[in-house]
Design a protein around this motif. Structure first.
Motif, PDB file in Angstrom:
ATOM      1  N   SER A  80       0.838  -1.207   0.000  1.00  0.00           N
ATOM      2  CA  SER A  80       0.000   0.000   0.000  1.00  0.00           C
ATOM      3  C   SER A  80       0.866   1.247   0.000  1.00  0.00           C
ATOM      4  N   LEU A  81       1.902   1.230   0.811  1.00  0.00           N
ATOM      5  CA  LEU A  81       2.786   2.396   0.886  1.00  0.00           C
ATOM      6  C   LEU A  81       3.502   2.625  -0.442  1.00  0.00           C
ATOM      7  N   ALA A  82       3.929   1.542  -1.084  1.00  0.00           N
ATOM      8  CA  ALA A  82       4.589   1.688  -2.380  1.00  0.00           C
ATOM      9  C   ALA A  82       3.623   2.211  -3.442  1.00  0.00           C
ATOM     10  N   MET A  83       2.394   1.726  -3.423  1.00  0.00           N
ATOM     11  CA  MET A  83       1.425   2.112  -4.445  1.00  0.00           C
ATOM     12  C   MET A  83       0.886   3.517  -4.211  1.00  0.00           C
TER      13      MET A  83
ATOM     14  N   ILE B 128       9.004   8.601   3.568  1.00  0.00           N
ATOM     15  CA  ILE B 128       8.299   7.372   3.186  1.00  0.00           C
ATOM     16  C   ILE B 128       9.018   6.153   3.742  1.00  0.00           C
ATOM     17  N   VAL B 129      10.343   6.159   3.648  1.00  0.00           N
ATOM     18  CA  VAL B 129      11.128   5.051   4.208  1.00  0.00           C
ATOM     19  C   VAL B 129      10.910   4.945   5.714  1.00  0.00           C
ATOM     20  N   GLY B 130      10.898   6.093   6.409  1.00  0.00           N
ATOM     21  CA  GLY B 130      10.677   6.082   7.850  1.00  0.00           C
ATOM     22  C   GLY B 130       9.333   5.499   8.224  1.00  0.00           C
ATOM     23  N   ILE B 131       8.281   5.891   7.508  1.00  0.00           N
ATOM     24  CA  ILE B 131       6.942   5.345   7.783  1.00  0.00           C
ATOM     25  C   ILE B 131       6.926   3.840   7.516  1.00  0.00           C
ATOM     26  N   ALA B 132       7.559   3.438   6.412  1.00  0.00           N
ATOM     27  CA  ALA B 132       7.589   2.014   6.078  1.00  0.00           C
ATOM     28  C   ALA B 132       8.271   1.202   7.182  1.00  0.00           C
ATOM     29  N   ILE B 133       9.366   1.723   7.709  1.00  0.00           N
ATOM     30  CA  ILE B 133      10.079   1.009   8.777  1.00  0.00           C
ATOM     31  C   ILE B 133       9.212   0.923  10.029  1.00  0.00           C
ATOM     32  N   ILE B 134       8.526   2.009  10.370  1.00  0.00           N
ATOM     33  CA  ILE B 134       7.658   1.997  11.551  1.00  0.00           C
ATOM     34  C   ILE B 134       6.574   0.934  11.408  1.00  0.00           C
ATOM     35  N   PHE B 135       5.864   0.949  10.283  1.00  0.00           N
ATOM     36  CA  PHE B 135       4.797  -0.027  10.069  1.00  0.00           C
ATOM     37  C   PHE B 135       5.351  -1.449  10.051  1.00  0.00           C
ATOM     38  N   ASP B 136       6.485  -1.632   9.407  1.00  0.00           N
ATOM     39  CA  ASP B 136       7.062  -2.967   9.282  1.00  0.00           C
ATOM     40  C   ASP B 136       7.475  -3.512  10.641  1.00  0.00           C
ATOM     41  N   ARG B 137       8.197  -2.712  11.413  1.00  0.00           N
ATOM     42  CA  ARG B 137       8.671  -3.197  12.719  1.00  0.00           C
ATOM     43  C   ARG B 137       7.504  -3.448  13.677  1.00  0.00           C
ATOM     44  N   ALA B 138       6.534  -2.552  13.700  1.00  0.00           N
ATOM     45  CA  ALA B 138       5.409  -2.713  14.619  1.00  0.00           C
ATOM     46  C   ALA B 138       4.575  -3.941  14.262  1.00  0.00           C
ATOM     47  N   SER B 139       4.272  -4.130  12.974  1.00  0.00           N
ATOM     48  CA  SER B 139       3.440  -5.271  12.581  1.00  0.00           C
ATOM     49  C   SER B 139       4.196  -6.584  12.756  1.00  0.00           C
ATOM     50  N   GLN B 140       5.501  -6.603  12.468  1.00  0.00           N
ATOM     51  CA  GLN B 140       6.274  -7.818  12.684  1.00  0.00           C
ATOM     52  C   GLN B 140       6.361  -8.168  14.159  1.00  0.00           C
ATOM     53  N   ALA B 141       6.557  -7.161  15.002  1.00  0.00           N
ATOM     54  CA  ALA B 141       6.622  -7.403  16.442  1.00  0.00           C
ATOM     55  C   ALA B 141       5.295  -7.946  16.954  1.00  0.00           C
ATOM     56  N   TYR B 142       4.190  -7.405  16.431  1.00  0.00           N
ATOM     57  CA  TYR B 142       2.876  -7.897  16.856  1.00  0.00           C
ATOM     58  C   TYR B 142       2.682  -9.351  16.428  1.00  0.00           C
ATOM     59  N   GLY B 143       3.107  -9.696  15.217  1.00  0.00           N
ATOM     60  CA  GLY B 143       3.015 -11.075  14.758  1.00  0.00           C
ATOM     61  C   GLY B 143       3.847 -12.022  15.608  1.00  0.00           C
ATOM     62  N   LYS B 144       5.041 -11.614  16.001  1.00  0.00           N
ATOM     63  CA  LYS B 144       5.882 -12.453  16.856  1.00  0.00           C
ATOM     64  C   LYS B 144       5.270 -12.623  18.239  1.00  0.00           C
ATOM     65  N   ARG B 145       4.645 -11.556  18.762  1.00  0.00           N
ATOM     66  CA  ARG B 145       3.962 -11.668  20.057  1.00  0.00           C
ATOM     67  C   ARG B 145       2.819 -12.670  19.983  1.00  0.00           C
TER      68      ARG B 145
END
Length: 295
Positions: free
Chosen positions: A230-233, A268-285
């Motif tokens: 979504s962020l890329a598009m 854009i890169v900063g937002i992507a990193i925030i979303f990526d790290r937060a969603s990955q951390a939630y999945g690992k939890r």
């Protein structure tokens, strides 16, 4: 001179005639039903405008605090929260706050729509093999189609603006949610399903209480990919009027504004990193929680 010599020309003429027929039919369809289709998406436009106004017109400390709270509950990591804080403060310092909030609101709405549409399709594919065989080739086409191509039909149908861009983003970003939902449900241990059957669980109870909870980590991986796509598009959709960080990037490209392009690109890169790290951390939890529960 054989008929084979005329074969390439015949093929080109037939192809041209077919293209003219398809283009003409699509134009007639948009003229006749374009306004009706546009009105169908009014609730989606209102939802997007509400989200955008909420983030852009609320006091920035309140918005910043809300984003940090969401980042904390998703990740439970002070490093991610601190990184989110620093990134957003830098974005605000360089005057990109409004565009960033517009981009975040677009990503949020697109992700919600993709989940609402994609989760039921993925669940249905996991239950009916015939549907799985029908939908998978369509998903293959959607994931290999150049992103710019998605802009053509929505612009012809709905014109230029937020809603056409939103629809193009959702179509481009929805395949991972569908695929990972289907995959996650299919990977659930058969022994657990047999145990649920032994306890007399219905099909709905097995899906709601066994399969979906166990598939959540896999589904979250799909959500992560959907957010990234979504962020890329969203940047590409700026070409048809989607507001946010994509428009300054396009302006920088056309006018050779190096600094503007780099700053908005880094945002854009900063937002992507925030979303990526937060969603990955939630999945690992979720994964750790399920491992503890099913021990």
């Amino acid at each position: 001179m054989s008929w084979l010599d005329d074969f390439p020309a015949m093929g080109v003429e037939q192809l041209s005639a077919m293209r003219r027929a398809v283009d003409g039919g699509f134009r007639n369809f948009t003229r006749e039903y374009g306004e009706t289709i546009e009105r169908m998406f009014d609730p989606l436009r209102d939802f997007l405008l509400f989200s955008e106004h909420l983030l852009t017109r609320s006091p920035w400390p309140l918005v910043l605090g809300g984003i940090l709270i969401v980042a904390w509950f998703a990740s439970r990591s002070w490093k991610i929260v601190l990184g989110t804080l620093i990134t957003l403060l830098l974005i605000g310092y360089f005057g990109m706050w409004d565009n960033t909030m517009k981009t975040i609101s677009m990503i949020f709405v697109c992700t919600v729509v993709a989940l609402v549409l994609g989760l039921p399709i993925g669940i249905a594919m996991s239950r009916w093999e015939r549907l799985n065989r029908l939908v998978n080739p369509a998903l293959d086409v959607m994931q290999t189609m150049p992103s710019f191509v998605y802009l053509i039909p929505v612009v012809m149908l709905l014109g230029i603006g937020r809603v056409p861009g939103l629809i193009a983003v959702v179509i481009y970003a929805i395949p991972p949610v569908i695929r990972f939902t289907n995959l996650g449900i299919r990977l659930v241990d058969k022994d657990l399903l047999e145990a649920a059957d032994a306890f007399g669980a219905s099909g709905w109870q097995k899906m709601h209480q066994v399969q979906l909870p166990l598939a959540l980590p896999t589904i979250m991986a799909g959500v992560n990919q959907t957010i990234m796509l979504s962020l890329a598009m969203v940047v590409i959709a700026a070409m048809i009027g989607v507001q946010g960080l994509g428009q300054p990037v396009l302006k920088a490209i056309s006018n050779q504004y190096f600094t503007m392009g780099m700053l908005n690109g880094l945002a854009i890169v900063g937002i992507a990193i925030i979303f990526d790290r937060a969603s990955q951390a939630y999945g690992k939890r979720l994964q750790r929680h399920l491992e503890v529960v099913h021990g």
